[in-house]
Design a protein around this motif. Sequence first.
Motif, short mmCIF file in Angstrom:
data_model
loop_
_atom_site.label_atom_id
_atom_site.label_comp_id
_atom_site.label_asym_id
_atom_site.label_seq_id
_atom_site.Cartn_x
_atom_site.Cartn_y
_atom_site.Cartn_z
N ASN A 125 0.82 -1.22 0.00
CA ASN A 125 0.00 0.00 0.00
C ASN A 125 0.85 1.27 0.00
N TRP A 126 2.17 1.11 0.12
CA TRP A 126 3.05 2.26 0.14
C TRP A 126 3.15 2.87 -1.26
N ASP A 127 2.44 3.95 -1.47
CA ASP A 127 2.52 4.73 -2.71
C ASP A 127 3.61 5.76 -2.50
N GLN A 128 4.77 5.52 -3.11
CA GLN A 128 5.93 6.36 -2.83
C GLN A 128 5.81 7.75 -3.42
N SER A 129 4.85 7.95 -4.33
CA SER A 129 4.60 9.30 -4.83
C SER A 129 3.71 10.09 -3.87
N ARG A 130 3.13 9.39 -2.91
CA ARG A 130 2.18 10.01 -1.98
C ARG A 130 2.75 10.10 -0.57
N ASN A 131 3.46 9.07 -0.12
CA ASN A 131 3.98 9.02 1.25
C ASN A 131 5.47 8.78 1.25
N SER A 132 6.21 9.60 1.98
CA SER A 132 7.61 9.30 2.21
C SER A 132 7.72 8.25 3.32
N PHE A 133 8.83 7.53 3.34
CA PHE A 133 9.04 6.56 4.41
C PHE A 133 9.07 7.26 5.76
N THR A 134 9.64 8.46 5.78
CA THR A 134 9.71 9.21 7.04
C THR A 134 8.33 9.52 7.58
N ASP A 135 7.39 9.90 6.70
CA ASP A 135 6.04 10.19 7.16
C ASP A 135 5.33 8.93 7.66
N ILE A 136 5.59 7.79 7.03
CA ILE A 136 5.03 6.53 7.53
C ILE A 136 5.58 6.23 8.92
N LEU A 137 6.89 6.42 9.09
CA LEU A 137 7.49 6.20 10.41
C LEU A 137 6.89 7.16 11.43
N ARG A 138 6.69 8.42 11.05
CA ARG A 138 6.08 9.40 11.96
C ARG A 138 4.68 8.97 12.36
N ALA A 139 3.90 8.47 11.41
CA ALA A 139 2.54 8.03 11.71
C ALA A 139 2.55 6.83 12.66
N ILE A 140 3.51 5.94 12.48
CA ILE A 140 3.62 4.78 13.37
C ILE A 140 4.02 5.23 14.77
N LEU A 141 5.01 6.11 14.87
CA LEU A 141 5.44 6.59 16.18
C LEU A 141 4.34 7.36 16.89
N LEU A 142 3.60 8.18 16.15
CA LEU A 142 2.51 8.91 16.76
C LEU A 142 1.42 7.95 17.25
N SER A 143 1.12 6.94 16.46
CA SER A 143 0.11 5.94 16.86
C SER A 143 0.54 5.23 18.13
N LEU A 144 1.82 4.89 18.21
CA LEU A 144 2.32 4.24 19.42
C LEU A 144 2.24 5.16 20.63
N GLU A 145 2.48 6.46 20.42
CA GLU A 145 2.36 7.41 21.53
C GLU A 145 0.93 7.42 22.06
N VAL A 146 -0.03 7.35 21.16
CA VAL A 146 -1.43 7.31 21.58
C VAL A 146 -1.73 6.02 22.32
N LEU A 147 -1.32 4.91 21.75
CA LEU A 147 -1.66 3.60 22.33
C LEU A 147 -0.98 3.37 23.67
N ILE A 148 0.25 3.83 23.82
CA ILE A 148 1.01 3.53 25.03
C ILE A 148 0.47 4.30 26.23
N GLU A 149 -0.45 5.23 26.01
CA GLU A 149 -1.13 5.88 27.13
C GLU A 149 -1.97 4.89 27.92
N ASN A 150 -2.34 3.79 27.29
CA ASN A 150 -3.16 2.75 27.94
C ASN A 150 -2.25 1.90 28.83
N PRO A 151 -2.44 1.92 30.16
CA PRO A 151 -1.56 1.15 31.05
C PRO A 151 -1.55 -0.35 30.74
N GLU A 152 -2.68 -0.89 30.29
CA GLU A 152 -2.70 -2.32 29.99
C GLU A 152 -1.78 -2.66 28.82
#
Length: 325
Positions: A125-152
Amino acid sequence: MTQLHTGLRLEMTEKARLELNENPDTLHQDIQQVRDMIVTRPDIGFLRTDDDFILRFLRARKFDQVETFRLLAQYFQFRQQNLGIFQSFKVDDPGIKRALMDGFPGVLETPDQHGRKILILFASNWDQSRNSFTDILRAILLSLEVLIENPELQINGFILIIDWSNFSFKQASKLTPNILKLAIEGLQDSFPARFGGIHFVNQPWYIHAMYTIIKPFLKDKTRKRIFLHGNNLNSLHQLIQPECLPSEFGGTLPPYDMGVWARTLLGPDYNDEAEYTLTYDALHVRENCGGGGDKEVMKRSQSAVEPGTLRQNDRETSTPLLALD
């Protein structure tokens, strides 16, 4: 039970004690011992040092205070050294937004049998004309920041499944050693999450070659948690029960809707064809993996892999599960 354990189920408190060496009676002392080490690294700006924040690092390192502080320091040092990644680090950033809308990452609502949150990536699904790898990494890191707020999830951890179906050699050629090293530093060395397994399915030969590039940067523990399944699902199901997986991976759940996680972060006005101006901060968005939506309109957020693509048995790839160690 301490205030830090408020809202935590009794079985989770017990699991933290048994698996992570967490002791409610000494919790505040453990946190303070880590906080006291901050003066030893004046070169790093520790922008957050509250109890809740330090606790997730202690859990990630099983309450080894020295290793916990090392991870905490690496977390902020990585951010200091890669300011471009964390500039406009929120879901309304155009690059992060596009990556989320394209399913990077996908987050399953159903955890695995051990309570671990399952993240999925459909590499093609990586459309390299649309998303840079860096932006994909940023989206993953941001998602993890959200999820890790959950103590469980701090206690149970995460599972990552990467489906390499239809991932071309041309796409793979963009995965340079530098950006792979950046991803490893951001996820393995600088984030307080417990990854119980990284599973590759339908990987072509050049993904094996890629592994030889990244292997020197991987810790032994990480290497032992990377598994190659090819297109034989039996080995995957030995580790993650089919009841926890969507049909793309031979599971009993419906096909994964790639827009679910994006809608969770972008809000109720999510539209696959629209631009967004919402300004959620990663540290303040709580996990909410619900979300409806008509799958008929999920154009960019659909999986590129059709249900049933992977096979339960394949004579050419039915070797025992390979751990990359």
